[in-house]
Design a protein around this motif. Structure first.
Motif, mmCIF file in Angstrom:
data_model
loop_
_atom_site.group_PDB
_atom_site.id
_atom_site.type_symbol
_atom_site.label_atom_id
_atom_site.label_comp_id
_atom_site.label_asym_id
_atom_site.label_seq_id
_atom_site.Cartn_x
_atom_site.Cartn_y
_atom_site.Cartn_z
ATOM 1 N N ARG A 1 0.732 -1.478 -0.318
ATOM 2 C CA ARG A 1 -0.342 0.304 -0.404
ATOM 3 C C ARG A 1 0.831 1.399 -0.046
ATOM 4 N NH1 ARG A 1 -3.136 1.632 3.551
ATOM 5 N NH2 ARG A 1 -5.336 1.532 3.030
ATOM 6 N N LEU B 1 2.007 2.690 -3.345
ATOM 7 C CA LEU B 1 0.565 3.301 -4.155
ATOM 8 C C LEU B 1 -0.036 4.218 -3.795
ATOM 9 C CD1 LEU B 1 -2.148 0.531 -4.610
ATOM 10 C CD2 LEU B 1 -0.824 1.071 -6.061
ATOM 11 N N ARG B 2 0.452 4.484 -2.394
ATOM 12 C CA ARG B 2 0.077 6.018 -1.928
ATOM 13 C C ARG B 2 1.367 7.041 -2.287
ATOM 14 N NH1 ARG B 2 -0.598 5.023 2.708
ATOM 15 N NH2 ARG B 2 2.206 5.404 3.228
ATOM 16 N N ASP C 1 -0.539 6.832 -6.425
ATOM 17 C CA ASP C 1 -1.539 8.058 -6.254
ATOM 18 C C ASP C 1 -1.159 9.308 -5.509
ATOM 19 O OD1 ASP C 1 -4.278 8.545 -6.301
ATOM 20 O OD2 ASP C 1 -4.067 9.452 -4.394
ATOM 21 N N SER C 2 -0.397 10.285 -4.697
ATOM 22 C CA SER C 2 -0.053 11.152 -4.041
ATOM 23 C C SER C 2 0.881 12.189 -5.289
ATOM 24 C CB SER C 2 0.579 11.661 -2.760
ATOM 25 O OG SER C 2 -0.214 10.614 -1.933
ATOM 26 N N PHE C 3 2.076 11.800 -5.790
ATOM 27 C CA PHE C 3 2.695 12.521 -6.746
ATOM 28 C C PHE C 3 1.733 12.542 -8.025
ATOM 29 C CE2 PHE C 3 5.491 10.992 -3.358
ATOM 30 C CZ PHE C 3 5.936 12.074 -3.121
ATOM 31 N N ALA D 1 -1.111 13.377 -8.201
ATOM 32 C CA ALA D 1 -1.679 14.285 -7.408
ATOM 33 C C ALA D 1 -0.886 15.949 -7.733
ATOM 34 C CB ALA D 1 -2.687 14.081 -6.349
ATOM 35 N N LEU D 2 -0.137 15.654 -6.808
ATOM 36 C CA LEU D 2 0.829 16.670 -7.123
ATOM 37 C C LEU D 2 1.127 17.312 -8.324
ATOM 38 C CD1 LEU D 2 2.541 15.904 -3.445
ATOM 39 C CD2 LEU D 2 1.085 17.996 -4.243
ATOM 40 N N ARG E 1 -4.403 7.525 -11.391
ATOM 41 C CA ARG E 1 -4.753 7.449 -9.872
ATOM 42 C C ARG E 1 -5.934 7.033 -9.859
ATOM 43 N NH1 ARG E 1 -6.179 12.983 -6.980
ATOM 44 N NH2 ARG E 1 -5.685 11.518 -5.421
ATOM 45 N N ALA F 1 -5.374 -0.444 -4.606
ATOM 46 C CA ALA F 1 -5.943 -0.727 -3.117
ATOM 47 C C ALA F 1 -6.789 -1.063 -2.625
ATOM 48 C CB ALA F 1 -5.500 0.357 -2.730
ATOM 49 N N ASP G 1 6.934 8.950 2.212
ATOM 50 C CA ASP G 1 5.527 9.578 2.961
ATOM 51 C C ASP G 1 6.343 10.356 3.910
ATOM 52 O OD1 ASP G 1 4.034 7.457 2.455
ATOM 53 O OD2 ASP G 1 4.228 6.308 4.265
ATOM 54 N N LEU H 1 4.895 13.580 2.082
ATOM 55 C CA LEU H 1 3.830 13.718 1.778
ATOM 56 C C LEU H 1 3.287 14.429 3.344
ATOM 57 C CD1 LEU H 1 3.051 10.480 -0.190
ATOM 58 C CD2 LEU H 1 2.833 12.605 -0.651
ATOM 59 N N ILE I 1 3.817 17.653 3.050
ATOM 60 C CA ILE I 1 3.086 18.504 2.465
ATOM 61 C C ILE I 1 1.871 19.059 3.098
ATOM 62 C CG2 ILE I 1 1.479 18.356 -0.443
ATOM 63 C CD1 ILE I 1 4.487 17.012 -1.187
ATOM 64 N N GLU J 1 -0.417 22.072 3.679
ATOM 65 C CA GLU J 1 -1.485 22.364 3.166
ATOM 66 C C GLU J 1 -2.393 22.989 4.532
ATOM 67 O OE1 GLU J 1 -3.184 20.335 0.337
ATOM 68 O OE2 GLU J 1 -1.432 20.748 -1.200
ATOM 69 N N LYS K 1 -3.050 5.330 7.018
ATOM 70 C CA LYS K 1 -2.682 6.534 6.036
ATOM 71 C C LYS K 1 -3.142 5.985 4.993
ATOM 72 C CE LYS K 1 1.777 5.752 6.852
ATOM 73 N NZ LYS K 1 3.284 6.080 7.224
ATOM 74 N N PRO K 2 -4.355 6.419 4.338
ATOM 75 C CA PRO K 2 -4.825 6.132 3.856
ATOM 76 C C PRO K 2 -4.362 6.102 1.999
ATOM 77 C CG PRO K 2 -6.133 8.395 4.596
ATOM 78 C CD PRO K 2 -4.734 8.047 4.918
ATOM 79 N N VAL K 3 -4.571 5.573 0.904
ATOM 80 C CA VAL K 3 -3.631 5.107 -0.366
ATOM 81 C C VAL K 3 -4.367 6.617 -1.123
ATOM 82 C CG1 VAL K 3 -3.719 4.432 -2.920
ATOM 83 C CG2 VAL K 3 -3.421 3.217 -0.310
ATOM 84 N N ASP K 4 -5.101 6.968 -0.864
ATOM 85 C CA ASP K 4 -5.863 8.697 -1.700
ATOM 86 C C ASP K 4 -4.938 9.681 -1.198
ATOM 87 O OD1 ASP K 4 -8.114 8.817 -3.184
ATOM 88 O OD2 ASP K 4 -7.702 10.614 -1.472
ATOM 89 N N PHE K 5 -5.100 10.531 -1.829
ATOM 90 C CA PHE K 5 -3.918 11.423 -1.639
ATOM 91 C C PHE K 5 -4.821 12.716 -0.696
ATOM 92 C CE2 PHE K 5 -2.108 16.530 -2.707
ATOM 93 C CZ PHE K 5 -1.163 16.181 -1.897
ATOM 94 N N GLU K 6 -6.021 12.993 -1.284
ATOM 95 C CA GLU K 6 -6.870 13.893 -0.370
ATOM 96 C C GLU K 6 -7.098 13.463 0.825
ATOM 97 O OE1 GLU K 6 -6.848 13.428 -3.486
ATOM 98 O OE2 GLU K 6 -6.366 15.702 -4.332
#
Lengths: 392, 147
Positions: free
Chosen positions: A178, A181-182, A185-187, A189-190, A211, A218, B15, B18, B21, B25, B118-123
């Motif tokens: 996981r 994967l984060r 997805d996150s980079f 988005a960034l 994404r 996930a 991580d 992130l 960041i 934010e 910690k979620p996988v999805d950025f938001e």
């Protein structure tokens, strides 16, 4: 493993029957308090009770009153005895129809990873040398019990090591798959935010695909972990009201999709005997499934009821969704097998595998019937709550 | 808002980035001190090794602790924090990828204040870290007399 119904007194009449010629050997697993967890068919036949009925009951309840104290002492001794040392005793067990079965019983502690006693293995040899009339026959039975005990201890050790391996595997998957994967997805988005004005429609589409793919993966990892947990979690059977679990799952689904009209009817007072956490998982998966395959309907309609069958209940979950072709019914409960394209419904092919796993761990089965365009009915066989309510 | 630092115990550089960041934010201005493994985290908290110059009474506002760490893992770090009189009341939030019931139970048994997956999805990740910052750095009142 499907459990045949066992009617009492099938072999010959009741009362004080003669012991059968061939010795019967059976194995069962008890919890630390000496309550039934698992029993093989030989034990079920010997006692005239299915494990679904025995589960959670104390072993002492099937011993004659005059043997209860000796048995209690042996159970205690098994807990405190250091190594995998067996307690051995001769006693009379009670068949469901009341007749006595003279048996040689061994109780062996099984140690968990932490070193404490995790469960007790019960070996029963019955049917020959009752009451110690033939010393040699008794000796044979003891030798058999020893060999059995040896094989059982080996199998238990192999199982424990497999379970341990599976648990560390699940832990590794949970964490190490996981985390990257984060980052994906996150980079992405960034990156989209960073390049903001410089991205054309195609570039935006690519980022959206990256994404969406990481979200799907996930979700798949989470489902696999859930399946793995369903396979190895410890069960604590108790009477469970399925209606409450359905209400709960319904509320969660409605929360996730507030605009969706749904009518979910449950037969009042529908109860089964099982592990609440696992049954909650099972109900969630089934309702989620019904919800998903009703997406092209004006509203979701599901009816849930139960039909007693022996000491089990066949729970029926009937939806009015898109249904499936019965030719592929065999694939339905296999992990990773989907009968619908990704665009039709966003299942990952694990949900029904979890349902089947939970049904099987409760000594039941899961199957389905359907007609494309009309809907599907899922059947789950689960242990019934005993009439006398001693479990309540 | 408390201006003491946040100790992030995390071995994954992605991580770490992130989390930085997400705090930016969330307008969390506290300095982020990063320990890459459990041993470094304990050295920092107990002012030993390369942190020997630190004032041992100067504790972070909160410790964000990953569980799977090289050398000394998160559970051992938590155990050491709870076993020491000076650090016993320090707020520790496990921030990890695992939701294995074993990890959750072990963390609470060892006295963690909170367990966040910690979620996988950025938001969602940013949202979760923001909530942690808001709760522990703004809303929560630390133990009286706590340095």
């Amino acid at each position: 493993m499907s459990r045949a119904q066992i009617s009492s007194g099938t072999q010959d009449g009741g009362g004080s029957r003669p012991e059968t010629a061939a010795p019967v050997q059976g194995i069962a697993i008890l919890d630390r308090e000496g309550r039934w967890l698992e029993a093989d068919p030989a034990i079920e036949r010997l006692l005239g009770r299915t494990i679904a009925r025995l589960a959670g009951e104390p072993l002492i309840a099937v011993a004659t009153a005059r043997d209860a104290d000796a048995l209690r002492v042996a159970l205690q001794a098994a807990l405190v005895a250091g190594d995998a040392q067996s307690q051995r005793l001769q006693l009379a067990l009670l068949h469901d129809d009341g007749h006595e079965i003279h048996a040689s019983v061994g109780i062996t502690p099984m140690h968990g990873a932490g070193g404490g006693v995790r469960s007790l293995v019960l070996q029963v040899v019955a049917g020959r040398g009752a009451g110690g009339e033939h010393a040699d026959a008794e000796g044979d039975a003891d030798a058999d019990a020893d060999a059995l005990s040896q094989r059982l201890a080996e199998a238990e050790a192999a199982l424990a090591s497999l379970n341990h391996l599976q648990a560390s595997f699940a832990h590794g998957v949970s964490h190490d798959l996981r985390a990257p994967l984060r980052a994906v997805d996150s980079f992405s988005a960034l990156l989209a935010t960073h390049l903001d004005g410089n991205l054309d429609a195609t570039a935006r589409d690519y980022i959206a695909r990256i994404r969406a793919a990481s979200a799907r993966m996930a979700n798949l990892i989470d489902s696999l972990l859930e399946l793995s947990r369903a396979m190895r979690a410890e069960l604590h059977p108790a009477p469970v009201d399925l209606g409450l679990l359905v209400d709960w799952a319904h509320a969660e689904l409605a929360d996730a999709e507030p605009g969706r009209a749904a009518q979910i009817d449950v037969q009042p007072g529908l109860q089964v005997l099982g592990d609440e956490r696992q049954l909650r998982q099972l109900v969630n998966q089934l309702l989620h499934n019904a919800w998903k395959f009703s997406r092209d309907r004006d509203r979701v309609r599901v009816e849930i009821d139960g039909e007693p069958r022996g000491d089990h209940v066949i729970v029926r979950v009937r939806d009015h969704g898109s249904g499936f072709d019965m030719r592929y019914a065999g694939k339905l409960f296999e992990p990773f097998q989907r009968l619908h394209g990704a665009e039709e419904a966003s299942g990952n092919g694990i949900g029904l595998a979890i349902v089947r796993c939970i049904a099987q761990r409760h000594g039941g089965r899961a199957w389905a019937q359907s007609e494309p365009g009309t809907g599907s009915t899922f059947f789950i066989e689960l242990p019934a709550v005993p009439d006398n309510g001693t479990q309540a | 808002m408390s201006q003491k630092e946040i100790l992030l115990v995390e071995d994954n550089p992605d991580d770490v980035e992130l989390t930085r960041i997400a705090f930016a934010e969330a307008k969390v201005a506290n300095r982020l001190e990063v320990a890459g493994d459990g041993a470094e985290a304990l050295d920092y908290l107990f002012a030993r090794g390369r942190y020997a110059h630190r004032d041992p009474g100067d504790l972070p506002a909160i410790v964000l602790l990953d569980l799977n760490l090289p050398k000394v893992d998160g559970r051992e770090v938590l155990q050491a924090i709870r076993a020491n009189e000076r650090t016993r009341a320090l707020p520790v939030v496990v921030l990890t990828t695992s939701t294995e019931p074993f990890d959750v139970e072990a963390s609470y048994a060892l006295g963690v204040n909170s367990y966040i997956r910690k979620p996988v999805d950025f938001e969602q990740f940013v949202w979760a870290v923001k909530q942690v910052g808001l709760y522990w750095l703004v809303l929560n009142h630390p133990r009286d007399g706590h340095p």
